[in-house]
Every structure is written in C-alpha cells, then in structure tokens.
Design a protein around this motif. Structure first.
Motif, short mmCIF file in Angstrom:
data_model
loop_
_atom_site.label_atom_id
_atom_site.label_comp_id
_atom_site.label_asym_id
_atom_site.label_seq_id
_atom_site.Cartn_x
_atom_site.Cartn_y
_atom_site.Cartn_z
N ASP B 17 0.84 -1.19 0.00
CA ASP B 17 0.00 0.00 0.00
C ASP B 17 0.88 1.25 0.00
O ASP B 17 2.07 1.20 0.33
N ASN B 18 0.26 2.37 -0.32
CA ASN B 18 0.92 3.66 -0.16
C ASN B 18 0.62 4.20 1.24
O ASN B 18 -0.49 4.03 1.75
N ARG B 61 10.81 6.36 -4.04
CA ARG B 61 9.61 5.86 -3.36
C ARG B 61 9.01 6.83 -2.35
O ARG B 61 8.03 6.52 -1.69
N GLN B 76 4.86 10.87 1.75
CA GLN B 76 4.17 9.78 1.08
C GLN B 76 5.20 8.71 0.74
O GLN B 76 6.23 9.01 0.16
N ALA B 78 5.55 5.22 -1.29
CA ALA B 78 4.89 4.36 -2.27
C ALA B 78 5.28 2.91 -2.05
O ALA B 78 6.41 2.60 -1.65
N THR B 80 4.69 0.53 0.19
CA THR B 80 5.32 0.37 1.51
C THR B 80 5.78 -1.07 1.72
O THR B 80 5.07 -2.02 1.40
#
Lengths: 112, 112
Positions: B17-18, B61, B76, B78, B80
C-alpha cells in the motif's frame, strides 16, 4: 558510506557522577550537534558547535553541560553532575553546512 | 493526533500500500524541513528534505509535500515495505538557526 559514530552505546552512571559521551562526526563535516531523546519523547536540540565554539544552545544546555572537540575527529558532550532526569538517548549529528544533519546511533545514558 | 509521553500515533498499512504520514509544524518562519526515519534502538536516518520555496519534492519511493498556508508537511511512501516500519519524525529549521525542531513522530507498522 561515511557515518557518525558514537561511544559508548550504553552508559550507566550514578546520580552526581560526571559522564563524557563521545562522537566521531563525518570527516568533512564542519557543524556538530548534540540532541537528546527521553524515552518515548521527541528529539530535542541541545547544542551546536562550529569553528571550535558553541554557535547555539537550548535552555536544556545549562552549566552542567559542556562540549569539546579535543582533536580533529572527536566531539564530546560532558555532563558534570548527572541527574536522574538526564537519562535519555543522546544523539550526535553533523553536517557540512547544507542543513541535512546526519545522526549517529546514539548513546543510551541511564542515571541511577 | 497528538502524542503524550509513551503514546505515539500509529499508522498500520499492508505491504504494497501507499502510506501518508502527516506533520503540522509550529513556526511560520521555518524555511527548511526534513523527514527522518528512526528504527528501534537507532538514530534518526535522513529520508528527504524540502525548502520552503518548493511545495513538492520526490525521492526514491518517497514524496514530501509542503503546504505553508496551513503549516502542514506530509511524507508519502509508495509501495510500503516491511522495512519501512519505523517511527517517522518531521523536523523544521528556521534560517539563521542551527537547530532542528522535531515533531512528535508517528509509528508506521507495515503488515506483510
């Protein structure tokens, strides 16, 4: 990759004793810092050091604290008479002056 | 939310997930911001920084967004990964000052 190193990793001392925490900043860095982090709390600034003198300090950094760069590589934090509330992680950091501060692994100080 | 004492706000996400970690900074005069990652027992590790003349900066990321109007910073991450599990701190700096002022941190837990 160059790193900030700190010794010891854990220091246990009795209240009223003097402790010296040691740091070796990254070799081409010019600005040096000490921060502390009480367990579960945020990281707090203590002092900055540049050109062999303190450039800024916080209200935490009272007369019981001192810093020194005794040679070309080490940077030390001395606490003259430790108190229970000095128990914390102490982090050394350094930077070339571009604001990106690199932190060492910390010294856990336990005052009993 | 606010953290008091040992209670850090926590974000749990699934691997892949982000993640978005938010930070409200305190001083409208701050002009430089950093995100640090702190793994258990280690010092803060630099992730990404941004100056106040920008509102977005991207790394590998990671993306940092800065909203000066509401004094808000976000990180944020990206896609994860479990290795992203750590406590994340934002820190601010005012031009002319040496110190970083850290926020209270958020614990990110990535579930495999």
């Amino acid at each position: 990759e160059p790193e900030v190193t700190q010794t010891p990793s854990h220091q246990v001392t009795q209240m009223g004793q003097e402790v010296i925490l040691r740091c070796v900043p990254i070799s081409n860095h010019l600005y040096f810092y000490w921060y502390r982090q009480i367990l579960g709390q945020k990281v707090e600034f203590l002092v900055s050091f540049y050109n062999n003198e303190i450039s800024e300090k916080s209200e935490i950094f009272d007369d019981q604290f001192s810093v020194e760069r005794p040679d070309g590589s080490n940077f030390t934090l001395k606490i003259r008479s430790t108190k229970l509330e000095d128990s914390a992680m102490y982090f050394c950091a350094s930077t070339r002056g571009l604001k990106e501060q690199y932190f060492g692994p910390g010294t856990r100080l336990t005052v009993t | 939310g606010e953290s008091v004492g040992l209670h850090l706000p926590t974000l749990s996400v699934q691997e892949g997930d982000n993640s978005i970690i938010n930070c409200a900074y305190s001083n409208s005069a701050s002009d430089y911001f950093i995100w640090y990652k702190q793994e258990s027992g280690k010092g803060p590790q630099f992730i990404i920084d941004i100056r106040s003349n920008m509102d977005k900066r991207q790394g590998q990321r990671v993306t940092v967004l800065l909203n000066k109007t509401v004094k808000h910073l976000s990180l944020q991450i990206a896609a994860t990964q479990p290795g992203d599990s750590a406590v994340y701190f934002c820190a601010e700096n005012i031009g002319g000052s040496e110190k970083l002022v850290f926020g209270k941190g958020m614990k990110l837990t990535v579930n495999p």
